[in-house]
Design a protein around this motif. Sequence first.
Motif, PDB file in Angstrom:
ATOM      1  N   ALA A   1       0.785  -1.294  -0.052  1.00  0.00           N
ATOM      2  CA  ALA A   1      -0.010   0.131  -0.014  1.00  0.00           C
ATOM      3  C   ALA A   1       0.890   1.347  -0.158  1.00  0.00           C
ATOM      4  CB  ALA A   1      -0.798  -0.028   1.234  1.00  0.00           C
ATOM      5  N   LEU A   2       1.745   1.271   0.858  1.00  0.00           N
ATOM      6  CA  LEU A   2       2.897   2.343   0.917  1.00  0.00           C
ATOM      7  C   LEU A   2       3.597   2.475  -0.586  1.00  0.00           C
ATOM      8  CD1 LEU A   2       4.647   2.167   4.139  1.00  0.00           C
ATOM      9  CD2 LEU A   2       3.149   3.752   3.274  1.00  0.00           C
ATOM     10  N   ARG A   3       3.841   1.565  -1.226  1.00  0.00           N
ATOM     11  CA  ARG A   3       4.560   1.804  -2.697  1.00  0.00           C
ATOM     12  C   ARG A   3       3.568   2.290  -3.557  1.00  0.00           C
ATOM     13  NH1 ARG A   3       9.238  -0.663  -3.467  1.00  0.00           N
ATOM     14  NH2 ARG A   3       8.693  -0.936  -5.769  1.00  0.00           N
ATOM     15  N   ALA A   4       2.270   1.725  -3.453  1.00  0.00           N
ATOM     16  CA  ALA A   4       1.071   2.369  -4.391  1.00  0.00           C
ATOM     17  C   ALA A   4       1.045   3.649  -4.058  1.00  0.00           C
ATOM     18  CB  ALA A   4       0.058   1.500  -4.256  1.00  0.00           C
ATOM     19  N   GLN A   5       1.132   4.134  -2.684  1.00  0.00           N
ATOM     20  CA  GLN A   5       0.883   5.719  -2.442  1.00  0.00           C
ATOM     21  C   GLN A   5       1.929   6.537  -2.925  1.00  0.00           C
ATOM     22  OE1 GLN A   5       0.495   6.303   1.581  1.00  0.00           O
ATOM     23  NE2 GLN A   5       0.239   8.447   1.750  1.00  0.00           N
ATOM     24  N   PHE A   6       3.171   5.950  -2.965  1.00  0.00           N
ATOM     25  CA  PHE A   6       4.432   6.824  -3.610  1.00  0.00           C
ATOM     26  C   PHE A   6       4.644   6.759  -4.984  1.00  0.00           C
ATOM     27  CE2 PHE A   6       6.150   6.108   1.071  1.00  0.00           C
ATOM     28  CZ  PHE A   6       5.495   7.067   1.550  1.00  0.00           C
ATOM     29  N   GLY A   7       3.822   5.596  -5.705  1.00  0.00           N
ATOM     30  CA  GLY A   7       4.118   5.615  -7.115  1.00  0.00           C
ATOM     31  C   GLY A   7       5.122   4.677  -7.526  1.00  0.00           C
ATOM     32  N   LEU A   8       5.578   4.104  -6.421  1.00  0.00           N
ATOM     33  CA  LEU A   8       6.949   3.183  -6.527  1.00  0.00           C
ATOM     34  C   LEU A   8       6.491   1.766  -7.248  1.00  0.00           C
ATOM     35  CD1 LEU A   8       8.778   3.894  -3.035  1.00  0.00           C
ATOM     36  CD2 LEU A   8       9.188   4.916  -5.273  1.00  0.00           C
ATOM     37  N   ASP A   9       5.115   1.514  -7.420  1.00  0.00           N
ATOM     38  CA  ASP A   9       4.838   0.326  -7.830  1.00  0.00           C
ATOM     39  C   ASP A   9       4.984   0.311  -9.543  1.00  0.00           C
ATOM     40  OD1 ASP A   9       2.593   1.776  -7.890  1.00  0.00           O
ATOM     41  OD2 ASP A   9       1.133   0.436  -7.748  1.00  0.00           O
ATOM     42  N   GLN A  10       4.773   1.518  -9.969  1.00  0.00           N
ATOM     43  CA  GLN A  10       4.942   1.781 -11.518  1.00  0.00           C
ATOM     44  C   GLN A  10       6.223   1.309 -12.169  1.00  0.00           C
ATOM     45  OE1 GLN A  10       2.247   2.497 -13.070  1.00  0.00           O
ATOM     46  NE2 GLN A  10       0.990   2.759 -11.269  1.00  0.00           N
ATOM     47  N   PRO A  11       5.951   1.026 -13.285  1.00  0.00           N
ATOM     48  CA  PRO A  11       7.534   0.947 -14.171  1.00  0.00           C
ATOM     49  C   PRO A  11       8.383   2.086 -13.903  1.00  0.00           C
ATOM     50  CG  PRO A  11       5.583   0.012 -15.567  1.00  0.00           C
ATOM     51  CD  PRO A  11       4.985   0.486 -14.343  1.00  0.00           C
ATOM     52  N   LEU A  12       9.751   1.748 -14.041  1.00  0.00           N
ATOM     53  CA  LEU A  12      10.726   2.915 -14.009  1.00  0.00           C
ATOM     54  C   LEU A  12      10.588   3.992 -15.227  1.00  0.00           C
ATOM     55  CD1 LEU A  12      12.992   3.509 -11.940  1.00  0.00           C
ATOM     56  CD2 LEU A  12      14.633   2.600 -13.865  1.00  0.00           C
ATOM     57  N   TRP A  13      10.002   3.541 -16.373  1.00  0.00           N
ATOM     58  CA  TRP A  13      10.097   4.367 -17.311  1.00  0.00           C
ATOM     59  C   TRP A  13       8.783   5.628 -17.156  1.00  0.00           C
ATOM     60  CZ3 TRP A  13       5.852   4.500 -20.360  1.00  0.00           C
ATOM     61  CH2 TRP A  13       5.006   3.459 -20.538  1.00  0.00           C
ATOM     62  N   VAL A  14       7.658   4.717 -16.374  1.00  0.00           N
ATOM     63  CA  VAL A  14       6.617   5.720 -16.108  1.00  0.00           C
ATOM     64  C   VAL A  14       6.715   6.665 -14.916  1.00  0.00           C
ATOM     65  CG1 VAL A  14       4.139   5.629 -15.240  1.00  0.00           C
ATOM     66  CG2 VAL A  14       4.961   3.765 -17.071  1.00  0.00           C
ATOM     67  N   GLN A  15       7.676   6.062 -13.964  1.00  0.00           N
ATOM     68  CA  GLN A  15       8.075   7.145 -12.816  1.00  0.00           C
ATOM     69  C   GLN A  15       9.081   8.157 -13.564  1.00  0.00           C
ATOM     70  OE1 GLN A  15       9.769   5.401  -9.377  1.00  0.00           O
ATOM     71  NE2 GLN A  15       8.790   3.212 -10.029  1.00  0.00           N
ATOM     72  N   LEU A  16       9.721   7.935 -14.245  1.00  0.00           N
ATOM     73  CA  LEU A  16      10.712   9.072 -15.124  1.00  0.00           C
ATOM     74  C   LEU A  16       9.809  10.032 -15.726  1.00  0.00           C
ATOM     75  CD1 LEU A  16      13.291  10.261 -15.652  1.00  0.00           C
ATOM     76  CD2 LEU A  16      13.319   8.926 -17.713  1.00  0.00           C
ATOM     77  N   GLY A  17       8.775   9.490 -16.663  1.00  0.00           N
ATOM     78  CA  GLY A  17       8.048  10.308 -17.518  1.00  0.00           C
ATOM     79  C   GLY A  17       7.005  11.159 -16.432  1.00  0.00           C
ATOM     80  N   ARG A  18       6.737  10.784 -15.312  1.00  0.00           N
ATOM     81  CA  ARG A  18       5.771  11.502 -14.503  1.00  0.00           C
ATOM     82  C   ARG A  18       6.596  12.562 -13.726  1.00  0.00           C
ATOM     83  NH1 ARG A  18       2.561   7.554 -10.461  1.00  0.00           N
ATOM     84  NH2 ARG A  18       2.100   9.658  -9.610  1.00  0.00           N
ATOM     85  N   TYR A  19       7.690  12.232 -13.398  1.00  0.00           N
ATOM     86  CA  TYR A  19       8.595  13.172 -12.791  1.00  0.00           C
ATOM     87  C   TYR A  19       9.022  14.345 -13.433  1.00  0.00           C
ATOM     88  CZ  TYR A  19      13.371  15.094 -10.992  1.00  0.00           C
ATOM     89  OH  TYR A  19      14.218  15.902 -10.546  1.00  0.00           O
ATOM     90  N   LEU A  20       9.509  13.968 -14.899  1.00  0.00           N
ATOM     91  CA  LEU A  20       9.797  15.127 -15.961  1.00  0.00           C
ATOM     92  C   LEU A  20       8.526  15.916 -16.307  1.00  0.00           C
ATOM     93  CD1 LEU A  20      12.023  13.146 -18.278  1.00  0.00           C
ATOM     94  CD2 LEU A  20      12.900  14.868 -16.486  1.00  0.00           C
ATOM     95  N   TRP A  21       7.262  15.380 -16.162  1.00  0.00           N
ATOM     96  CA  TRP A  21       6.136  16.053 -16.548  1.00  0.00           C
ATOM     97  C   TRP A  21       5.804  16.980 -15.311  1.00  0.00           C
ATOM     98  CZ3 TRP A  21       2.710  17.524 -20.147  1.00  0.00           C
ATOM     99  CH2 TRP A  21       1.570  17.930 -19.741  1.00  0.00           C
TER     100      TRP A  21
END
Length: 331
Positions: free
Chosen positions: A60-80
């Motif tokens: 649940a914590l990983r889902a809350q922080f967005g850490l359960d998403q693929p790495l490229w998705v996390q990077l895209g969200r961060y740059l956006w």
Amino acid sequence: MASQTGGMFRLPAWRRLLQPLGVVTAMSVVNFFLLRLAPGDAAQVLAGEAGAATPEYVVALRAQFGLDQPLWVQLGRYLWHLAHLDLGYSFRQGMPVLDLIVQRLPATLLLMGASIAFAVVVGAALGVLAAMRAGRLLDSLISIAALLCFATPLFWIGLMLVLVFSVWLDWLPVGGMFTVESGLTGWAYALDVARHLVLPAVTLGLFYMAVYVRLMRASMIDVRRQDFVRTAVAKGAPQHRVLTRHVLRNALLPLVTMVGVQASSVIGGAVVVETVFSWPGLGRTAFDALYQRDYNLLLGILLCSSVVVILVNGIVDLVYARVDPRIRLPR
């Protein structure tokens, strides 16, 4: 060298703006992947602090922080979010990262500015004295002192300064940025901050002062041997005019360049100094965020550090153009 530097200043305005933006973006991507290579994350740290945390709680914590998403998705969200000046939310500090950086950045800039000013002024002055007395006792004493400052770790210098000036002599405060319980305002508050700033700024500036002493000494000796200096002396120019207008002005160029190169290392040294002196800046905050795996906060601090280094180098370019009349900035 002069032609290359002049060419840099003749770049079109859009290229001068695009270049730092590209550097910041590249550094953001590199920092993102480097932090993801480190073991552990914020969810594991919080779960460990909770004691008997269940696997469902960690998920649940990983889902809350967005850490359960693929790495490229996390990077895209961060740059956006970064493109919209949204640096994210610090779950450890309980506030937006941008607000926290705005609170801590002035303290770090004050420490950086004071330490660089101390290092440049004292280092240049001692370098000039050493060059004017080259091969004599004063030159040897200054060179030995510079070597000791260069070889001594920052944390040890800080602890010794605290021991001497705070514990033994009781002249300066041990740590912090101001006296909390004093309630001072106006000039009294400024003087209180200045007293707290002395030891951290001197500690951080001593290492760079040693570099500038050696650099200024070598540059002064080299410039004094140039033909234009001999010509000025042969024409009967006063000694102080030869020293200030011909020798010193040209000898400052390598020192100004070195200040821009070492801007990033000053921020790195601030991490140690702020920790030793409990200085409430970004360096100490980054140290805490690293151990707490607060990636959003750490990425925001690294991004802010990159922007500060780029701005310092821009200021150095302006100073360089002011010192060297052969360089002209575009209008």
